[in-house]
Design a protein around this motif. Structure first.
Motif, PDB file in Angstrom:
ATOM      1  N   LYS A  80      23.294 -12.133 -37.738  1.00 42.86           N
ATOM      2  CA  LYS A  80      23.993 -13.417 -37.671  1.00 42.86           C
ATOM      3  C   LYS A  80      23.088 -14.490 -38.256  1.00 42.86           C
ATOM      4  N   LYS A  81      23.700 -15.360 -39.018  1.00 40.44           N
ATOM      5  CA  LYS A  81      22.929 -16.450 -39.597  1.00 40.44           C
ATOM      6  C   LYS A  81      22.739 -17.527 -38.541  1.00 40.44           C
ATOM      7  N   ALA A  82      21.527 -17.963 -38.417  1.00 48.20           N
ATOM      8  CA  ALA A  82      21.219 -18.998 -37.435  1.00 48.20           C
ATOM      9  C   ALA A  82      21.692 -20.352 -37.957  1.00 48.20           C
ATOM     10  N   ARG A  83      22.272 -21.113 -37.055  1.00 46.03           N
ATOM     11  CA  ARG A  83      22.695 -22.451 -37.448  1.00 46.03           C
ATOM     12  C   ARG A  83      21.466 -23.330 -37.598  1.00 46.03           C
ATOM     13  N   PRO A  84      21.501 -24.249 -38.543  1.00 49.61           N
ATOM     14  CA  PRO A  84      20.347 -25.137 -38.689  1.00 49.61           C
ATOM     15  C   PRO A  84      20.198 -25.996 -37.435  1.00 49.61           C
ATOM     16  N   LYS A  85      18.956 -26.271 -37.102  1.00 52.46           N
ATOM     17  CA  LYS A  85      18.667 -27.047 -35.914  1.00 52.46           C
ATOM     18  C   LYS A  85      19.158 -28.477 -36.097  1.00 52.46           C
ATOM     19  N   LYS A  86      19.808 -28.993 -35.052  1.00 52.95           N
ATOM     20  CA  LYS A  86      20.309 -30.351 -35.121  1.00 52.95           C
ATOM     21  C   LYS A  86      19.137 -31.309 -34.915  1.00 52.95           C
ATOM     22  N   ARG A  87      18.948 -32.185 -35.849  1.00 50.76           N
ATOM     23  CA  ARG A  87      17.807 -33.096 -35.778  1.00 50.76           C
ATOM     24  C   ARG A  87      18.136 -34.266 -34.868  1.00 50.76           C
ATOM     25  N   LYS A  88      17.187 -34.595 -34.024  1.00 51.41           N
ATOM     26  CA  LYS A  88      17.347 -35.753 -33.147  1.00 51.41           C
ATOM     27  C   LYS A  88      16.613 -36.930 -33.780  1.00 51.41           C
ATOM     28  N   LEU A  89      17.269 -38.061 -33.770  1.00 54.83           N
ATOM     29  CA  LEU A  89      16.644 -39.255 -34.315  1.00 54.83           C
ATOM     30  C   LEU A  89      15.889 -39.951 -33.198  1.00 54.83           C
ATOM     31  N   ILE A  90      14.582 -40.011 -33.344  1.00 56.35           N
ATOM     32  CA  ILE A  90      13.738 -40.659 -32.346  1.00 56.35           C
ATOM     33  C   ILE A  90      13.207 -41.947 -32.965  1.00 56.35           C
ATOM     34  N   PRO A  91      13.458 -43.078 -32.285  1.00 58.14           N
ATOM     35  CA  PRO A  91      12.958 -44.328 -32.867  1.00 58.14           C
ATOM     36  C   PRO A  91      11.434 -44.358 -32.837  1.00 58.14           C
ATOM     37  N   ARG A  92      10.872 -44.845 -33.891  1.00 59.38           N
ATOM     38  CA  ARG A  92       9.421 -44.913 -33.981  1.00 59.38           C
ATOM     39  C   ARG A  92       8.903 -46.088 -33.160  1.00 59.38           C
ATOM     40  N   THR A  93       7.853 -45.819 -32.434  1.00 59.81           N
ATOM     41  CA  THR A  93       7.230 -46.899 -31.682  1.00 59.81           C
ATOM     42  C   THR A  93       6.217 -47.582 -32.599  1.00 59.81           C
ATOM     43  N   PRO A  94       6.177 -48.890 -32.533  1.00 59.64           N
ATOM     44  CA  PRO A  94       5.223 -49.576 -33.402  1.00 59.64           C
ATOM     45  C   PRO A  94       3.795 -49.238 -32.971  1.00 59.64           C
TER      46      PRO A  94
END
Length: 137
Positions: free
Chosen positions: A90-104
């Motif tokens: 079975k082909k693995a689904r691509p990992k869903k990327r989480k958007l993490i806000p960058r801390t200054p």
């Protein structure tokens, strides 16, 4: 439930066997052993003969059973095994990327100021509890 009842079908190491019944046996040192009579189809490719054999209950539990008829009997040589067809992976689904806000990023001057402020706050709390501040020790 007795797992050695006549007519029962079981699989051992990929081969199917059928129990035909039991047989009493006395060993040379006068011990009683109940032998199990079973039948199966020969494991040799191209040979479809049904053979019958005797074994003990413990050898059935361990999977040490005859796999070939008397004509093709070959102790110590493993029986050929039919490998099952492999299913496509079975082909693995691509990992869903989480958007993490960058801390200054904090500058070293701001870190130093924060450290001083914490030290002053600790000293004030120590004086309120009528204790001597730790930096005076």
């Amino acid at each position: 439930m007795n797992c050695f009842t006549p007519g029962r079908l079981f699989k051992s190491r990929g081969r199917q066997y059928q129990i035909l019944g039991t047989q009493d046996h006395w060993t040379q040192d006068d011990r009683y052993v109940e032998m199990i009579r079973y039948q199966s189809v020969c494991a040799e490719p191209g040979c479809d003969r049904t053979f019958r054999a005797l074994t003990t209950k413990s050898r059935i539990r361990k999977g040490q059973l005859n796999k070939r008829c008397e004509l093709h009997h070959a102790p110590g040589i493993p029986a050929p095994v039919k490998k099952p067809k492999q299913k496509p992976a079975k082909k693995a689904r691509p990992k869903k990327r989480k958007l993490i806000p960058r801390t200054p990023t904090v500058s070293s001057a701001a870190r130093l100021a924060a450290r001083r402020e914490r030290a002053v706050n600790q000293a004030v709390l120590a004086l309120q509890r009528t204790q001597r501040p730790s930096y005076l020790d």
